[in-house]
Write an enzyme that holds these catalytic residues in place. Structure first.
Site, PDB file in Angstrom:
ATOM      1  N   LYS A 280     -18.582  -9.781   4.590  1.00 40.07           N
ATOM      2  CA  LYS A 280     -17.633  -8.674   4.412  1.00 40.07           C
ATOM      3  C   LYS A 280     -17.783  -8.209   2.971  1.00 40.07           C
ATOM      4  O   LYS A 280     -17.777  -9.040   2.053  1.00 40.07           O
ATOM      5  CB  LYS A 280     -16.198  -9.120   4.662  1.00 40.07           C
ATOM      6  CG  LYS A 280     -15.209  -7.959   4.433  1.00 40.07           C
ATOM      7  CD  LYS A 280     -13.802  -8.279   4.856  1.00 40.07           C
ATOM      8  CE  LYS A 280     -13.049  -9.054   3.812  1.00 40.07           C
ATOM      9  NZ  LYS A 280     -11.605  -9.118   4.086  1.00 40.07           N
TER      10      LYS A 280
ATOM     11  N   ASN B 122      11.175  -8.682  -3.056  1.00 39.55           N
ATOM     12  CA  ASN B 122       9.993  -7.970  -3.540  1.00 39.55           C
ATOM     13  C   ASN B 122      10.164  -7.638  -5.012  1.00 39.55           C
ATOM     14  O   ASN B 122      11.276  -7.382  -5.490  1.00 39.55           O
ATOM     15  CB  ASN B 122       9.758  -6.685  -2.738  1.00 39.55           C
ATOM     16  CG  ASN B 122       8.389  -6.088  -3.021  1.00 39.55           C
ATOM     17  OD1 ASN B 122       7.386  -6.805  -3.021  1.00 39.55           O
ATOM     18  ND2 ASN B 122       8.328  -4.804  -3.281  1.00 39.55           N
TER      19      ASN B 122
ATOM     20  N   ARG C 185      -6.662 -10.896  10.228  1.00 39.93           N
ATOM     21  CA  ARG C 185      -7.177 -12.264  10.039  1.00 39.93           C
ATOM     22  C   ARG C 185      -6.382 -13.019   8.981  1.00 39.93           C
ATOM     23  O   ARG C 185      -6.230 -14.238   9.019  1.00 39.93           O
ATOM     24  CB  ARG C 185      -8.677 -12.283   9.804  1.00 39.93           C
ATOM     25  CG  ARG C 185      -9.234 -11.652   8.517  1.00 39.93           C
ATOM     26  CD  ARG C 185      -8.980 -12.495   7.306  1.00 39.93           C
ATOM     27  NE  ARG C 185     -10.014 -12.465   6.317  1.00 39.93           N
ATOM     28  CZ  ARG C 185      -9.785 -12.603   5.015  1.00 39.93           C
ATOM     29  NH1 ARG C 185      -8.557 -12.726   4.537  1.00 39.93           N
ATOM     30  NH2 ARG C 185     -10.789 -12.624   4.179  1.00 39.93           N
TER      31      ARG C 185
ATOM     32  N   GLY D   9      -1.129 -14.578  -1.099  1.00 41.96           N
ATOM     33  CA  GLY D   9      -1.491 -13.492  -2.021  1.00 41.96           C
ATOM     34  C   GLY D   9      -2.512 -13.890  -3.067  1.00 41.96           C
ATOM     35  O   GLY D   9      -3.217 -13.050  -3.609  1.00 41.96           O
ATOM     36  N   THR D  10      -2.598 -15.187  -3.361  1.00 43.05           N
ATOM     37  CA  THR D  10      -3.471 -15.639  -4.456  1.00 43.05           C
ATOM     38  C   THR D  10      -4.892 -15.870  -3.938  1.00 43.05           C
ATOM     39  O   THR D  10      -5.160 -16.860  -3.262  1.00 43.05           O
ATOM     40  CB  THR D  10      -2.883 -16.907  -5.101  1.00 43.05           C
ATOM     41  OG1 THR D  10      -1.611 -16.563  -5.642  1.00 43.05           O
ATOM     42  CG2 THR D  10      -3.774 -17.417  -6.217  1.00 43.05           C
ATOM     43  N   ASP D  11      -5.772 -14.919  -4.262  1.00 44.29           N
ATOM     44  CA  ASP D  11      -7.149 -14.989  -3.767  1.00 44.29           C
ATOM     45  C   ASP D  11      -8.158 -14.687  -4.878  1.00 44.29           C
ATOM     46  O   ASP D  11      -9.286 -14.318  -4.614  1.00 44.29           O
ATOM     47  CB  ASP D  11      -7.332 -14.012  -2.589  1.00 44.29           C
ATOM     48  CG  ASP D  11      -6.966 -12.578  -2.961  1.00 44.29           C
ATOM     49  OD1 ASP D  11      -6.529 -12.345  -4.114  1.00 44.29           O
ATOM     50  OD2 ASP D  11      -7.131 -11.691  -2.112  1.00 44.29           O
TER      51      ASP D  11
ATOM     52  N   HIS E 222       1.351  -3.807   1.785  1.00 45.08           N
ATOM     53  CA  HIS E 222       0.683  -3.481   3.058  1.00 45.08           C
ATOM     54  C   HIS E 222       0.564  -4.692   3.994  1.00 45.08           C
ATOM     55  O   HIS E 222       0.807  -4.598   5.196  1.00 45.08           O
ATOM     56  CB  HIS E 222      -0.706  -2.918   2.728  1.00 45.08           C
ATOM     57  CG  HIS E 222      -1.515  -2.562   3.933  1.00 45.08           C
ATOM     58  ND1 HIS E 222      -1.211  -1.495   4.742  1.00 45.08           N
ATOM     59  CD2 HIS E 222      -2.602  -3.171   4.484  1.00 45.08           C
ATOM     60  CE1 HIS E 222      -2.087  -1.445   5.735  1.00 45.08           C
ATOM     61  NE2 HIS E 222      -2.942  -2.441   5.601  1.00 45.08           N
ATOM     62  N   GLN E 223       0.182  -5.845   3.422  1.00 44.48           N
ATOM     63  CA  GLN E 223      -0.063  -7.034   4.262  1.00 44.48           C
ATOM     64  C   GLN E 223       1.220  -7.624   4.852  1.00 44.48           C
ATOM     65  O   GLN E 223       1.168  -8.344   5.855  1.00 44.48           O
ATOM     66  CB  GLN E 223      -0.740  -8.143   3.442  1.00 44.48           C
ATOM     67  CG  GLN E 223      -2.004  -7.755   2.729  1.00 44.48           C
ATOM     68  CD  GLN E 223      -3.139  -7.424   3.675  1.00 44.48           C
ATOM     69  OE1 GLN E 223      -3.242  -8.005   4.755  1.00 44.48           O
ATOM     70  NE2 GLN E 223      -3.979  -6.495   3.290  1.00 44.48           N
TER      71      GLN E 223
HETATM   72  P1  NAD Z   1      -0.132  -4.089  -1.902  1.00 39.63           P
HETATM   73  O1  NAD Z   1      -0.743  -3.455  -3.088  1.00 39.63           O
HETATM   74  O2  NAD Z   1       0.137  -3.247  -0.710  1.00 39.63           O
HETATM   75  O3  NAD Z   1       1.246  -4.787  -2.319  1.00 39.63           O
HETATM   76  C1  NAD Z   1       1.320  -5.579  -3.488  1.00 39.63           C
HETATM   77  C2  NAD Z   1       2.533  -6.476  -3.432  1.00 39.63           C
HETATM   78  O4  NAD Z   1       2.562  -7.281  -4.621  1.00 39.63           O
HETATM   79  C3  NAD Z   1       3.860  -5.716  -3.398  1.00 39.63           C
HETATM   80  O5  NAD Z   1       4.801  -6.474  -2.687  1.00 39.63           O
HETATM   81  C4  NAD Z   1       4.225  -5.642  -4.880  1.00 39.63           C
HETATM   82  O6  NAD Z   1       5.626  -5.485  -5.084  1.00 39.63           O
HETATM   83  C5  NAD Z   1       3.788  -7.026  -5.327  1.00 39.63           C
HETATM   84  N1  NAD Z   1       3.573  -7.093  -6.771  1.00 39.63           N
HETATM   85  C6  NAD Z   1       2.857  -6.246  -7.540  1.00 39.63           C
HETATM   86  N2  NAD Z   1       2.912  -6.639  -8.830  1.00 39.63           N
HETATM   87  C7  NAD Z   1       3.680  -7.749  -8.872  1.00 39.63           C
HETATM   88  C8  NAD Z   1       4.118  -8.623  -9.914  1.00 39.63           C
HETATM   89  N3  NAD Z   1       3.746  -8.423 -11.179  1.00 39.63           N
HETATM   90  N4  NAD Z   1       4.896  -9.659  -9.593  1.00 39.63           N
HETATM   91  C9  NAD Z   1       5.264  -9.876  -8.304  1.00 39.63           C
HETATM   92  N5  NAD Z   1       4.874  -9.106  -7.269  1.00 39.63           N
HETATM   93  C10 NAD Z   1       4.093  -8.047  -7.565  1.00 39.63           C
HETATM   94  O7  NAD Z   1      -1.067  -5.320  -1.533  1.00 39.63           O
HETATM   95  P2  NAD Z   1      -1.254  -6.064  -0.139  1.00 39.63           P
HETATM   96  O8  NAD Z   1      -2.356  -5.427   0.623  1.00 39.63           O
HETATM   97  O9  NAD Z   1       0.048  -6.234   0.570  1.00 39.63           O
HETATM   98  O10 NAD Z   1      -1.786  -7.486  -0.628  1.00 39.63           O
HETATM   99  C11 NAD Z   1      -0.919  -8.381  -1.271  1.00 39.63           C
HETATM  100  C12 NAD Z   1      -1.719  -9.502  -1.915  1.00 39.63           C
HETATM  101  O11 NAD Z   1      -2.393 -10.234  -0.910  1.00 39.63           O
HETATM  102  C13 NAD Z   1      -2.806  -9.014  -2.870  1.00 39.63           C
HETATM  103  O12 NAD Z   1      -2.760  -9.820  -4.030  1.00 39.63           O
HETATM  104  C14 NAD Z   1      -4.092  -9.235  -2.133  1.00 39.63           C
HETATM  105  O13 NAD Z   1      -5.186  -9.454  -2.966  1.00 39.63           O
HETATM  106  C15 NAD Z   1      -3.738 -10.458  -1.308  1.00 39.63           C
HETATM  107  N6  NAD Z   1      -4.541 -10.656  -0.103  1.00 39.63           N
HETATM  108  C16 NAD Z   1      -4.942 -11.915   0.195  1.00 39.63           C
HETATM  109  C17 NAD Z   1      -5.701 -12.146   1.340  1.00 39.63           C
HETATM  110  C18 NAD Z   1      -6.093 -13.536   1.705  1.00 39.63           C
HETATM  111  O14 NAD Z   1      -6.894 -13.723   2.618  1.00 39.63           O
HETATM  112  N7  NAD Z   1      -5.541 -14.533   1.066  1.00 39.63           N
HETATM  113  C19 NAD Z   1      -6.063 -11.079   2.171  1.00 39.63           C
HETATM  114  C20 NAD Z   1      -5.595  -9.804   1.858  1.00 39.63           C
HETATM  115  C21 NAD Z   1      -4.825  -9.607   0.723  1.00 39.63           C
END
Ligand code: NAD
Length: 320
Positions: A67, A159, A110, A220-222, A137-138
């Site tokens: 990917k 949030n 996924r 979220g931590t990736d 979004h997620q």
């Molecule tokens: P998004 O941009 O739509 O949303 C971001 C989220 O993080 C929001 O809730 C926002 O309020 C919050 N945020 C932003 N800055 C912040 C801060 N300083 N402190 C606390 N919260 C904060 O992103 P998304 O698509 O929902 O993705 C969220 C996270 O998940 C991203 O970090 C992304 O990289 C991660 N992610 C991980 C995987 C995985 O497989 N582990 C897959 C997809 C996304």
């Protein structure tokens, strides 16, 4: 070569199919049948974007590929999702390209499936309250997948930008569950299962917030430097992950490892729990799933999409 464009993905694969594909590939990883290649992820110095590749091979299903894509924080303002990705599958026998599959919806499906798998195997018995950290979004995908596997009676959420909490409220309403916005102290105390899916670089959920028994899915931590949970809380929990190499380098465990609070041998691959070779939850402890997101998850759901497109007679084929 088969092409499945992004717009066709929603009509082909659902949450249940995604869950099954991810559960199976986690099991294959722990059995030594499937492995991920090292991740490449770079800040490209343009559009504030992070771009990279995740790839791997599953000898059992013969899914081979990658990917490619990443995170463009300015996309939302353009009416696009911040994550953009595409999956390329190769024929494991010949190396010829097999399929090009839109990866955006698949990434959300996924990722949500991964935390749902962890909830299935690790949630405390009788878990009724789901806590959501993050409303991006997620988050909606995460909540829907969690509700598929857990018998939740209410959802509480927090949030970073409180004015954006609406997504969690709307998703809970769609599922038919009451929702309340709460401070993190209450979220940690009241939730039986917590999903953390925020883009944070400093801990949000602190050790003192969580009483237990609780299952925490850190999703979220990736990336190196990101953090959602205090290292002391990681150290107090029984630790599970999709892949140990990623957990200690780009996942939530990176900080507790760096501080010397936990070691690699404290972390169990969730696939080993699925396969029954390692125990999952044993009592009232805190369990933590470090969902770092592995390339094999993407290959698993994309392969399933290709099978479904072929079975439904909608696969677009081009000579390549
Ligand atoms: P998004 O941009 O739509 O949303 C971001 C989220 O993080 C929001 O809730 C926002 O309020 C919050 N945020 C932003 N800055 C912040 C801060 N300083 N402190 C606390 N919260 C904060 O992103 P998304 O698509 O929902 O993705 C969220 C996270 O998940 C991203 O970090 C992304 O990289 C991660 N992610 C991980 C995987 C995985 O497989 N582990 C897959 C997809 C996304």
């Amino acid at each position: 070569m088969i092409i499945v464009p992004e717009k066709d993905i929603a009509g082909l694969i659902d949450r249940a199919e995604s869950f099954d594909a991810v559960e199976a590939v986690f099991a294959a990883m722990a059995a030594g049948d499937a492995y991920n290649f090292p991740v490449i992820r770079e800040a490209i110095g343009h559009a504030d974007a992070l771009y990279g590749f995740k790839s791997g091979f599953d000898r059992k299903s013969l899914a081979l590929g990658l990917k490619s894509g990443g995170y463009w924080p300015g996309n939302e303002a353009r009416g696009l999702t911040n994550h953009q990705s595409t999956v390329v599958l190769f024929d494991a026998d010949t190396g010829r390209v097999r399929a090009l599959v839109g990866g955006n919806l698949l990434t959300a499906l996924r990722t949500a499936a991964a935390s749902a798998v962890s909830i299935k195997y690790l949630a405390p018995r009788g878990a009724r309250v789901l806590g959501m950290i993050g409303a991006g979004h997620q988050s909606a995908f995460q909540m829907r997948a969690a509700a598929d596997v857990g018998d939740f009676e209410r959802v509480i959420g927090w949030n970073h930008n409180p004015e954006r909490i609406g997504r969690l409220e709307e998703t809970a309403a769609e599922i038919g569950l009451p929702f309340e916005q709460v401070p993190l102290e209450r979220l940690g105390e009241e939730a039986d299962v917590i999903i953390s899916i925020a883009s944070a670089f400093a801990p949000l959920l602190m050790d003192a917030h969580v009483k237990g028994p609780t299952h925490i899915a850190c999703m979220g931590t990736d990336t190196s430097g990101k953090q959602e949970v205090e290292a002391a809380l990681v150290a107090r929990a029984r630790l599970f992950t999709d892949e140990i190499a990623q957990s200690i380098s780009i996942g939530e465990c990176q900080h507790a490892i760096a501080e010397g609070l936990v070691s690699e041998s404290d972390i169990t691959e969730i696939g080993a729990v699925i396969n029954g070779t390692r125990p999952g939850r044993t009592g009232d402890e805190i369990t933590l799933f470090d969902g770092t997101g592995v390339g094999l998850q993407d290959l698993a759901v994309a392969s399933r999409v290709v099978e479904l497109a072929q079975a439904k007679g909608v696969a677009m084929e081009v000579d390549f």
